[in-house]
Write a protein that holds these residues in place. Structure first.
Motif, PDB file in Angstrom:
ATOM      1  N   LYS A 341      -0.424  -7.440   6.436  1.00 48.47           N
ATOM      2  CA  LYS A 341       0.355  -8.573   5.927  1.00 48.47           C
ATOM      3  C   LYS A 341       0.055  -9.834   6.727  1.00 48.47           C
ATOM      4  N   ALA A 342      -0.016  -9.710   8.060  1.00 48.17           N
ATOM      5  CA  ALA A 342      -0.316 -10.862   8.910  1.00 48.17           C
ATOM      6  C   ALA A 342      -1.700 -11.415   8.596  1.00 48.17           C
ATOM      7  N   PHE A 343      -2.674 -10.523   8.365  1.00 45.87           N
ATOM      8  CA  PHE A 343      -4.026 -10.978   8.037  1.00 45.87           C
ATOM      9  C   PHE A 343      -4.027 -11.772   6.730  1.00 45.87           C
ATOM     10  N   PHE A 344      -3.452 -11.205   5.668  1.00 47.26           N
ATOM     11  CA  PHE A 344      -3.498 -11.876   4.370  1.00 47.26           C
ATOM     12  C   PHE A 344      -2.697 -13.175   4.384  1.00 47.26           C
ATOM     13  N   GLU A 345      -1.590 -13.205   5.109  1.00 45.72           N
ATOM     14  CA  GLU A 345      -0.810 -14.445   5.175  1.00 45.72           C
ATOM     15  C   GLU A 345      -1.554 -15.521   5.961  1.00 45.72           C
ATOM     16  N   ALA A 346      -2.318 -15.117   6.980  1.00 49.35           N
ATOM     17  CA  ALA A 346      -3.137 -16.085   7.716  1.00 49.35           C
ATOM     18  C   ALA A 346      -4.236 -16.647   6.809  1.00 49.35           C
ATOM     19  N   GLU A 347      -4.869 -15.783   6.009  1.00 52.00           N
ATOM     20  CA  GLU A 347      -5.889 -16.240   5.066  1.00 52.00           C
ATOM     21  C   GLU A 347      -5.274 -17.133   3.987  1.00 52.00           C
ATOM     22  N   GLN A 348      -4.057 -16.827   3.595  1.00 55.27           N
ATOM     23  CA  GLN A 348      -3.343 -17.623   2.597  1.00 55.27           C
ATOM     24  C   GLN A 348      -3.171 -19.068   3.073  1.00 55.27           C
ATOM     25  N   GLN A 349      -2.942 -19.227   4.370  1.00 53.50           N
ATOM     26  CA  GLN A 349      -2.791 -20.576   4.921  1.00 53.50           C
ATOM     27  C   GLN A 349      -4.111 -21.353   4.891  1.00 53.50           C
ATOM     28  N   LYS A 350      -5.232 -20.641   4.910  1.00 54.79           N
ATOM     29  CA  LYS A 350      -6.547 -21.298   4.909  1.00 54.79           C
ATOM     30  C   LYS A 350      -7.007 -21.672   3.506  1.00 54.79           C
ATOM     31  N   GLU A 413      -7.326   1.654  13.033  1.00 53.29           N
ATOM     32  CA  GLU A 413      -7.204   0.215  13.265  1.00 53.29           C
ATOM     33  C   GLU A 413      -8.587  -0.430  13.306  1.00 53.29           C
ATOM     34  N   GLU A 414      -9.563   0.289  13.841  1.00 54.47           N
ATOM     35  CA  GLU A 414     -10.928  -0.234  13.881  1.00 54.47           C
ATOM     36  C   GLU A 414     -11.477  -0.423  12.469  1.00 54.47           C
ATOM     37  N   GLN A 415     -11.265   0.561  11.595  1.00 56.81           N
ATOM     38  CA  GLN A 415     -11.733   0.437  10.214  1.00 56.81           C
ATOM     39  C   GLN A 415     -11.009  -0.695   9.495  1.00 56.81           C
ATOM     40  N   LEU A 416      -9.710  -0.823   9.773  1.00 55.42           N
ATOM     41  CA  LEU A 416      -8.947  -1.891   9.146  1.00 55.42           C
ATOM     42  C   LEU A 416      -9.472  -3.253   9.584  1.00 55.42           C
ATOM     43  N   ASN A 417      -9.778  -3.395  10.850  1.00 53.79           N
ATOM     44  CA  ASN A 417     -10.331  -4.657  11.345  1.00 53.79           C
ATOM     45  C   ASN A 417     -11.682  -4.969  10.713  1.00 53.79           C
ATOM     46  N   LYS A 418     -12.504  -3.940  10.517  1.00 55.90           N
ATOM     47  CA  LYS A 418     -13.794  -4.139   9.839  1.00 55.90           C
ATOM     48  C   LYS A 418     -13.567  -4.619   8.403  1.00 55.90           C
ATOM     49  N   ALA A 419     -12.567  -4.049   7.755  1.00 61.70           N
ATOM     50  CA  ALA A 419     -12.245  -4.473   6.388  1.00 61.70           C
ATOM     51  C   ALA A 419     -11.794  -5.924   6.372  1.00 61.70           C
ATOM     52  N   PHE A 420     -11.025  -6.321   7.376  1.00 63.28           N
ATOM     53  CA  PHE A 420     -10.572  -7.713   7.444  1.00 63.28           C
ATOM     54  C   PHE A 420     -11.751  -8.672   7.619  1.00 63.28           C
ATOM     55  N   VAL A 421     -12.733  -8.269   8.406  1.00 60.62           N
ATOM     56  CA  VAL A 421     -13.927  -9.098   8.587  1.00 60.62           C
ATOM     57  C   VAL A 421     -14.648  -9.279   7.253  1.00 60.62           C
ATOM     58  N   ILE A 422     -14.767  -8.194   6.504  1.00 56.55           N
ATOM     59  CA  ILE A 422     -15.415  -8.258   5.189  1.00 56.55           C
ATOM     60  C   ILE A 422     -14.633  -9.162   4.245  1.00 56.55           C
ATOM     61  N   LEU A 423     -13.325  -8.964   4.178  1.00 52.52           N
ATOM     62  CA  LEU A 423     -12.498  -9.769   3.283  1.00 52.52           C
ATOM     63  C   LEU A 423     -12.547 -11.240   3.667  1.00 52.52           C
ATOM     64  N   ALA A 424     -12.479 -11.508   4.980  1.00 49.32           N
ATOM     65  CA  ALA A 424     -12.512 -12.900   5.443  1.00 49.32           C
ATOM     66  C   ALA A 424     -13.826 -13.572   5.062  1.00 49.32           C
ATOM     67  N   GLN A 425     -14.931 -12.827   5.159  1.00 46.88           N
ATOM     68  CA  GLN A 425     -16.222 -13.395   4.769  1.00 46.88           C
ATOM     69  C   GLN A 425     -16.249 -13.700   3.278  1.00 46.88           C
ATOM     70  N   ALA A 426     -15.734 -12.790   2.464  1.00 49.57           N
ATOM     71  CA  ALA A 426     -15.716 -13.019   1.015  1.00 49.57           C
ATOM     72  C   ALA A 426     -14.836 -14.220   0.666  1.00 49.57           C
ATOM     73  N   SER A 428     -14.200 -16.797   2.586  1.00 49.80           N
ATOM     74  CA  SER A 428     -14.904 -17.977   3.061  1.00 49.80           C
ATOM     75  C   SER A 428     -16.024 -18.374   2.101  1.00 49.80           C
ATOM     76  N   GLU A 429     -16.763 -17.389   1.634  1.00 51.07           N
ATOM     77  CA  GLU A 429     -17.866 -17.674   0.716  1.00 51.07           C
ATOM     78  C   GLU A 429     -17.363 -18.164  -0.635  1.00 51.07           C
ATOM     79  N   LEU A 430     -16.228 -17.644  -1.098  1.00 49.58           N
ATOM     80  CA  LEU A 430     -15.651 -18.141  -2.347  1.00 49.58           C
ATOM     81  C   LEU A 430     -15.250 -19.603  -2.180  1.00 49.58           C
ATOM     82  N   ALA A 431     -14.609 -19.927  -1.058  1.00 52.76           N
ATOM     83  CA  ALA A 431     -14.184 -21.305  -0.805  1.00 52.76           C
ATOM     84  C   ALA A 431     -15.376 -22.256  -0.752  1.00 52.76           C
TER      85      ALA A 431
END
Length: 446
Positions: A341-350, A413-426, A428-431
């Protein structure tokens, strides 16, 4: 041509279009924990958990061992006529977990669909009434009864009418129904008025057997009904002798950080409930569970199946409950759900294209919208999910513009963090305007 493409080409001539919602051209070959691998050896972080059917992850050693041990003893003898050891032990264990006070019984099925059919059967038998009320946005399954309750895709009703008679649908109180500037209280009042309107105009309450709802809708977009709304629905139902039935197929078995999604509404209990998907870690087993007097309103063979509750699936379910309890997966869902939730809400602000973020444990719906109009943006959503796939994770869309975030509860938690990196890149590229639609975009999604 890779093995994925060859196998899919071989399958194509023999496989019906209606039997699969298309997303990615892969053939899944193996899985371990929160990772899956296709036949070409490509590995993906699984953010879908087989549509929330593998909450304990893929090939969990304890579940595998239980299946193997039982298969070596007895694979099948029909529970329609005789009990088996695992099924006999599982029934009281599962009913004890059910969020229903007093004596509780169950009946086995093979899928969430037939468990929802069973809700219709037992509700009508117990009350002597014919009508069932369900909600727009609902997905209850693909058998004729459960399909008739559903309202999430026109292709589920197109060309196959007449559907089961006596089904009345009312609006589910989802975010798309809320008006600009409308308060939560005003929204709930308006939605409850829409719920009662049929009862005031053409639907006699004394002829209604049950109200069937997903307390948190799954395929409708991962949406929790407002607390006060659901309490008013339950009070109305019970004031009129109507049973309150819930579908826990998608949202149960620890998905929201509680055993059952209804437990996110303290004090509310169902009269009947359906369970499936992750009950046996994805093996074909379901159950309808209800108050004893309701479950005793039908006699055999009103709800028997040749394979339902067979020794192997029951063994898998026993092991699944072991894993959820012993590995504290309810806590895991809550803790990692807060991180997500914290990850997606942080991305929502961006990014203004990220609309509403709904997270209930490791159970999320993230809206992708047009920043100018705030309207759903299925084109951007398809670009995003396909890019996430290319980067090494599996996530799909719901309602065209909702990211469905439901990883196995055993994800590290490591796999979740890797997923967050992937999502954040996607994101960013959409933006940056760097993402394109895949060639088969018109075939992707519901």
């Amino acid at each position: 041509m890779g093995k994925n493409e060859r196998l899919l080409a071989d399958e194509d001539d023999a496989f019906a279009t209606a039997a699969r919602v298309k997303y990615y051209n892969i053939v899944i070959d193996s899985g371990q924990g929160a990772e899956i691998t296709d036949v070409d050896g490509n590995a993906y972080i699984d953010l879908l958990a087989s549509a929330s059917a593998t909450n304990t992850g893929h090939s969990h050693p304890h579940v595998v061992q239980a299946i193997q041990d039982q298969a070596a003893k007895l694979i099948q003898y029909t529970p329609a006529y005789f009990a088996n050891t695992n099924g006999a032990e599982l029934a009281p264990r599962l009913t004890a977990l059910a969020p229903i006070s007093g004596p509780t019984e169950l009946a086995w099925g093979n899928s969430g669909s037939d468990a929802n059919d069973a809700i219709i059967k037992f509700a009508r038998a117990y009350t002597g009434r014919q009508y069932i009320v369900s909600f727009t946005g609902a997905y209850h399954g693909s058998t004729y009864g459960s399909l008739s309750l559903s309202a999430v895709s026109l292709n589920m009703s197109r060309k196959i009418a007449p559907l089961l008679p006596g089904i009345v649908k009312v609006p589910f109180p989802d975010p798309w129904q809320r008006l600009a500037g409308e308060s939560e209280d005003a929204f709930v009042d308006r939605m409850f008025k829409a719920f009662t309107l049929p009862f005031e105009t053409y639907l006699p309450a004394e002829e209604v057997a049950a109200v069937v709802i997903e307390p948190i809708q799954g395929d409708g977009g991962i949406i929790k009904a407002p607390d006060r709304y659901l309490r008013q629905v339950v009070d109305f139902a019970h004031d009129h002798g109507i049973l309150f039935a819930i579908d826990e197929v998608n949202q149960g078995m620890g998905r929201t950080g509680k055993w059952w999604s209804i437990q996110n509404f303290p004090g509310l209990e169902p009269d009947l409930m359906s369970v499936g998907k992750s009950l046996a870690s994805g093996l074909p087993l379901s159950a309808v569970i209800g108050r004893q007097e309701i479950m005793e309103s039908l006699g055999a063979p009103a709800h028997v199946f040749t394979t339902a509750g067979n020794p192997v699936t029951a063994a898998a379910a026993m092991a699944t409950i072991d894993v959820i309890e012993q590995e504290h997966l309810l806590d895991q869902s809550r803790i990692l759900g807060e991180k997500a939730k914290a990850f997606f809400e942080a991305e929502q602000q961006k990014y203004p294209f990220i609309g509403d973020v709904r997270m209930y444990g490791l159970d999320g719906g993230i809206d992708i919208v047009d920043p100018e109009t705030n309207a759903p943006d299925p084109v951007a959503t398809t670009k995003l999910i396909y890019r996430v796939f290319e980067l090494g994770a599996i996530i799909i869309s719901l309602r065209g513009n909702v990211l469905r975030f439901q990883p196995p509860l055993v994800i590290t938690e490591e796999q979740l963090n890797k997923a967050f990196v992937i999502l954040a890149q996607a994101f960013s590229e959409l933006a940056a305007g760097q993402l394109k639609l895949p060639a088969n975009a018109d075939q992707i999604g519901w």
